[in-house]
Each structure stands twice: as structure tokens, then as C-alpha cells.
Design a protein around this motif. Structure first.
Motif, PDB file in Angstrom:
ATOM      1  N   LEU B 120       0.834  -1.201   0.000  1.00 32.58           N
ATOM      2  CA  LEU B 120       0.000   0.000   0.000  1.00 32.58           C
ATOM      3  C   LEU B 120       0.870   1.253   0.000  1.00 32.58           C
ATOM      4  N   HIS B 121       1.966   1.177   0.719  1.00 29.59           N
ATOM      5  CA  HIS B 121       2.911   2.300   0.717  1.00 29.59           C
ATOM      6  C   HIS B 121       3.475   2.499  -0.686  1.00 29.59           C
ATOM      7  N   MET B 122       3.791   1.404  -1.348  1.00 28.46           N
ATOM      8  CA  MET B 122       4.366   1.474  -2.697  1.00 28.46           C
ATOM      9  C   MET B 122       3.402   2.118  -3.690  1.00 28.46           C
ATOM     10  N   VAL B 123       2.110   1.837  -3.529  1.00 27.01           N
ATOM     11  CA  VAL B 123       1.146   2.417  -4.476  1.00 27.01           C
ATOM     12  C   VAL B 123       0.565   3.734  -3.969  1.00 27.01           C
ATOM     13  N   GLY B 124       1.123   4.246  -2.867  1.00 28.78           N
ATOM     14  CA  GLY B 124       0.741   5.576  -2.382  1.00 28.78           C
ATOM     15  C   GLY B 124      -0.554   5.606  -1.605  1.00 28.78           C
ATOM     16  N   ASP B 167     -11.877   7.971 -14.946  1.00 32.58           N
ATOM     17  CA  ASP B 167     -11.918   9.355 -15.393  1.00 32.58           C
ATOM     18  C   ASP B 167     -10.507   9.731 -15.879  1.00 32.58           C
ATOM     19  N   PRO B 168     -10.401  10.491 -16.988  1.00 31.86           N
ATOM     20  CA  PRO B 168      -9.055  10.830 -17.501  1.00 31.86           C
ATOM     21  C   PRO B 168      -8.124  11.428 -16.459  1.00 31.86           C
ATOM     22  N   THR B 169      -8.674  12.123 -15.465  1.00 32.68           N
ATOM     23  CA  THR B 169      -7.810  12.744 -14.455  1.00 32.68           C
ATOM     24  C   THR B 169      -7.158  11.713 -13.544  1.00 32.68           C
ATOM     25  N   MET B 170      -7.665  10.488 -13.529  1.00 28.58           N
ATOM     26  CA  MET B 170      -7.123   9.463 -12.625  1.00 28.58           C
ATOM     27  C   MET B 170      -6.222   8.470 -13.346  1.00 28.58           C
ATOM     28  N   VAL B 171      -6.179   8.569 -14.663  1.00 24.09           N
ATOM     29  CA  VAL B 171      -5.426   7.586 -15.434  1.00 24.09           C
ATOM     30  C   VAL B 171      -3.949   7.635 -15.082  1.00 24.09           C
ATOM     31  N   ALA B 176       1.357   5.479 -13.479  1.00 25.93           N
ATOM     32  CA  ALA B 176       2.616   5.691 -12.740  1.00 25.93           C
ATOM     33  C   ALA B 176       2.973   4.453 -11.930  1.00 25.93           C
ATOM     34  N   VAL B 177       1.974   3.846 -11.306  1.00 23.22           N
ATOM     35  CA  VAL B 177       2.219   2.626 -10.517  1.00 23.22           C
ATOM     36  C   VAL B 177       2.690   1.503 -11.435  1.00 23.22           C
ATOM     37  N   ILE B 178       2.057   1.369 -12.582  1.00 17.72           N
ATOM     38  CA  ILE B 178       2.430   0.285 -13.512  1.00 17.72           C
ATOM     39  C   ILE B 178       3.833   0.513 -14.057  1.00 17.72           C
TER      40      ILE B 178
END
Lengths: 110, 364
Positions: B120-124, B167-171, B176-178
Motif C-alpha cells: 500500500l505504501h508502494m502504491v501511495g 476518469d481521464p484525471t485518474m489515469v 505511474a504505478v504500472i
């Protein structure tokens, strides 16, 4: 195009919300002319909620400013979003119509 | 690591996969692109036996999966992240991550929790451990889904359109995680419509069409120099917005919305989108007399990723004058805006007598 009008003494504050393209600017122009015609007071357009203005929108502002002048009143614009402010600047309209950063400045200047 | 031999999948009369064959090495990041319905998701679902192939074989480290009877063990090795997250709605974020390791990997709750918190820390999302899924945004849910997948220590991660429901704002937060996982060397297969992302993160790209891997290669080849016809047509289509404007009653609001979506798809800055919309409207205003006379305008907006350039082209039929030359005061205002919103403009007469206007749009 949604436009609300607030009265503060002799001053009318118009708040258009949305986009001023060649379709919606017809509605905007008609409404603003209604408010400024025959009125010697100050009319301020608070552009906080205006996200887009094309040349058609610019012309509507110009017509309104001229009509306000003819009626003995004054007309100004405030709170432009950055991309919209840039359109006014590129077109030279900032030299023609008074602009202010915020509503208080617009009200005090009038 | 993974070998796929002539994989086929049929749903009744419909043959979705018609002989997919490839190999995938450890550490590779493969993006799978292609038109809707070409079998991208079906291929992924066959790899972890969410769909049972009807032909062909799949091997992981020379062990045939298609004959495997231990499906849960298989799915632990090749774990999947779905478009619609599929989190357990009545469990907290932390519980979503610990359930699988405790029940299936037989880890102790303490061990599972420690690993879950690290992920969870790794994915913020360390501060969301005690939240329920419905309290999260779409982007947060998908990051939890990725962390949950990682909690099972998969050898391969399968991601089926991980950002399509966002939503485009969350893409960008999910991409970034991937990207981070790719840098860490995790083997991944990603079905995606995010072409810029696919280019950046992939070691190879599969373009799927006609039920097969129609063309595969490094991102530079697939996106910039596709070799085969259908790949070329697909790449051209995603890079290009096209519209015909043939009426003075053009729905400018809808046209702007379409242009906006095209710009959002390519993660272009707000200024680029704004300038594209405004340029199109100003050109239409100048050409309105021609539209009223029954002429039709062919609009194209191309995004050149390699040059980071947005190019607007307008094809005008013979008889229509150059809109970039002011003929009256009305056009002068529009032209002033056009010239200030463009890096450059040009006009060319085609052999047919048609005019082609080209405008390189300022993005900053």
C-alpha cells in the motif's frame, strides 16, 4: 449558457457560466444588452465561470461595452480564467474594455 | 517463460482467437493493442484459464497450463488486474490485500499484513488501509487492485484495460504505478488503449487483429514504422481525429467535445485542447459563408507523438478561398487569434484544385 444577475445598488453583476462560442454568444449578447440598455449604472461581468471565449464571444462583449457607453453607463470584466484572459489579450480587447483581477477591484473602479 | 502455441478460443460459432502463437520472456512488459473485439482480453483470460481455450496450448516454464487441474495455483502465478477493479466491497483495503495470502498462500496474518502495508505504501495508499472500497476514487481502487495482485507474489501480472474505466484525471496515477512495476522487472501483459503509455513502458507490443497477433515488435516499430497494412491503419486512426463539417448548423458544442476527448486521450495539456477547439471554431466562422453555400470542409487533427506536435488540417473543395487571408474586419479578428494560437500556418493547392490548410497548434 447560464447567466445570473446580482444587483448591488446601482451596479449589476452578470455571471455567465460555461462557454461563449458562436452559438451561445447570441444568447449572452441578447441578455447583456437587456441589462445595459438604458442603464446609466455600472455593469460588471464576473467571468469566473467562463471557461472558453471565441471571437464571437469577444464581439458580444464589445457590443455590450459600446451599448453601455451609449446609455451613459460603464462596463467592465473581472476574474478571467487564464486561457480566456489570453484570448482577450491576443485579440487586443484588453485595450478596449476595462479588466480587473477580482470583483472588488471592478466594483471600486466603477 | 511463457509459450503460447496456436491458441484458439471459440464461443459457439464465433471464433475469437484463431491461432495465437508467441513466447514471452521473464521481465518483459508486453502491451496488447488492437480494435475492440479482436480478442485482446480473451487472450489474457485464457492465460489464467478464466476462459478455457478450445485449441492450442499454453506453457509456463515448460509446464503445460491448458492441461492443469490446479487452477488456483495457476492464477497465483499469473494474477490479473481487471478494468472494473473487482475489489471485495465488504472488506477494508487491508483485508482485500491479506485475504488471498492468508487463505491461499498460507501466510500468517501478521506476515500478510506487513507485506500488505508495504505494498500500500508502494502504491501511495498507506493511509487508506482501513477504508472500504466505496470510500475510494476510481484511481485509488485500481491501485488497491494492483497491490492486491502483487500481494499474491505472481510471476506474471495480467492487466486487462486497467485504466479504461477511469476518469481521464485518474489515469496517470495508475499508469505511474504500472511504470514503477515495469522498472522493477515484473513480467506484465497489459491490454491497453493508452498508446503513449504502451510506447513508454513496453519491451514489445502485440497488435492483435483477425484473431491473431497480427504484428508484434518493439514500440518504435509498431507506433512509428508499422510494417503491415492493418497495423498501419490502426495506428493512423488512433493518432488522428477526423470530421466533416458540411452544414452552417454544425453542432459546435459536440465538435468541441469530440476534439476534447481526442486531446484527453493523448494526455495533451489543457492549453493544447483549448487552442485546438478555438482554432477549429475560428476557421468555421471564417468559412461560414461557404458552409451556407453548401460546401463541405474536411477537418483532420493529427497528433505526432515523436514530434509532440498537434497539426490541424482543413481540406477545402475547389471554389473556396484561403481562410488564412483576411477579407474583412470580421475575419480579421478570427485570423488574429488563429495566428497567435499557431506555431505556423500554411496553404497548399492540391492537384484536384482543393485547398489544404495546415496549422501547427501551439501547446504551451
Amino acid at each position: 449558457m447560464e447567466i445570473t444577475v446580482e444587483l448591488r445598488g446601482d451596479t449589476k453583476i452578470l455571471r455567465p457560466a460555461g462557454r461563449l462560442d458562436f452559438e451561445s454568444s447570441k444568447v449572452f449578447q441578447a441578455r447583456v444588452l437587456d441589462e445595459v440598455s438604458g442603464s446609466a449604472g455600472l455593469c460588471v461581468v464576473d467571468a469566473t465561470e467562463l471557461s472558453y471565449v471565441s471571437s464571437a464571444g469577444l464581439r458580444a462583449f464589445l457590443v455590450a461595452a459600446r451599448e453601455a457607453g451609449r446609455a451613459g453607463g460603464s462596463f467592465s470584466v473581472c476574474c478571467l480564467q487564464p486561457l480566456v484572459a489570453e484570448v482577450f489579450e491576443l485579440s487586443g480587447f484588453k485595450q478596449i474594455i476595462p479588466f480587473h483581477d477580482d470583483l472588488e477591484a471592478a466594483l471600486n473602479h466603477g | 517463460m511463457i509459450r503460447i502455441d496456436n491458441l484458439g478460443k471459440r464461443f459457439g460459432e464465433l471464433e475469437v482467437l484463431k491461432g495465437v502463437s508467441t513466447t514471452i520472456s521473464k521481465g518483459e512488459v508486453i502491451s496488447i493493442i488492437g480494435p475492440s473485439g479482436c480478442g485482446k482480453s480473451t487472450l489474457l483470460r485464457c492465460l489464467n484459464l478464466l476462459e478455457q481455450p478450445t485449441a492450442g496450448r499454453i506453457f509456463v516454464d515448460d509446464v503445460e497450463l491448458t492441461q492443469s487441474s490446479d487452477v488456483p495455483a495457476l492464477r497465483q502465478r499469473m494474477n490479473m488486474v481487471f478494468q472494473n477493479f473487482n475489489l471485495f466491497a465488504h472488506f477494508t483495503v487491508l483485508e482485500n490485500l491479506t485475504l488471498g495470502p492468508v487463505k491461499l498462500l498460507k501466510k500468517s496474518p501478521a506476515e500478510a499484513e506487513e507485506r500488505a502495508r508495504a505494498l500500500l505504501h508502494m502504491v501511495g495508499l498507506a493511509d487508506r488501509a482501513d477504508h472500504l472500497p466505496h470510500e475510494l476514487s476510481g484511481g485509488q481502487k485500481q491501485r488497491v487492485a494492483i497491490a492486491r495482485c502483487l500481494a499474491m507474489d505472481p510471476e506474471v501480472m495480467l492487466l486487462d484495460e486497467p485504466t479504461s474505466a477511469l476518469d481521464p484525471t485518474m489515469v496517470s496515477e495508475v499508469l505511474a504505478v504500472i511504470r514503477n512495476l515495469a522498472k522493477r522487472g515484473l513480467t506484465m501483459l497489459i491490454v491497453t488503449h493508452e498508446m503513449d503509455f504502451a510506447r513508454d513502458v513496453s519491451s514489445r507490443v502485440f497488435y492483435m487483429d483477425e484473431g491473431r497477433i497480427y504484428e508484434e515488435g518493439p514500440p518504435g516499430q509498431i507506433f512509428d514504422h508499422p510494417q503491415r497494412d492493418r497495423t498501419k491503419a490502426f495506428i493512423h486512426r488512433i493518432r488522428t481525429f477526423q470530421a466533416v463539417i458540411d452544414s452552417p448548423n454544425v453542432d459546435i458544442f459536440a465538435l468541441h467535445a469530440d476534439i476534447g476527448r481526442f486531446c484527453d486521450k493523448h494526455l495533451l495539456p489543457p492549453k493544447a485542447k483549448h487552442n485546438a477547439e478555438l482554432l477549429v471554431e475560428e476557421l468555421i466562422q471564417i468559412l461560414m459563408p461557404d458552409l451556407m453555400a453548401g460546401k463541405a470542409l474536411g477537418l483532420t487533427i493529427d497528433y505526432s507523438e515523436s514530434k509532440r506536435q498537434l497539426i490541424l488540417s482543413l481540406e477545402l473543395p475547389p471554389g473556396v478561398g484561403n481562410p488564412l487571408v483576411a477579407e474583412d474586419e470580421f475575419a480579421e479578428l478570427s485570423l488574429r487569434l488563429i495566428n497567435n494560437l499557431a506555431d505556423s500556418t500554411g496553404c497548399e493547392t492540391l492537384d484536384s484544385g482543393a485547398l489544404k490548410i495546415e496549422i501547427r497548434i501551439k501547446q504551451a
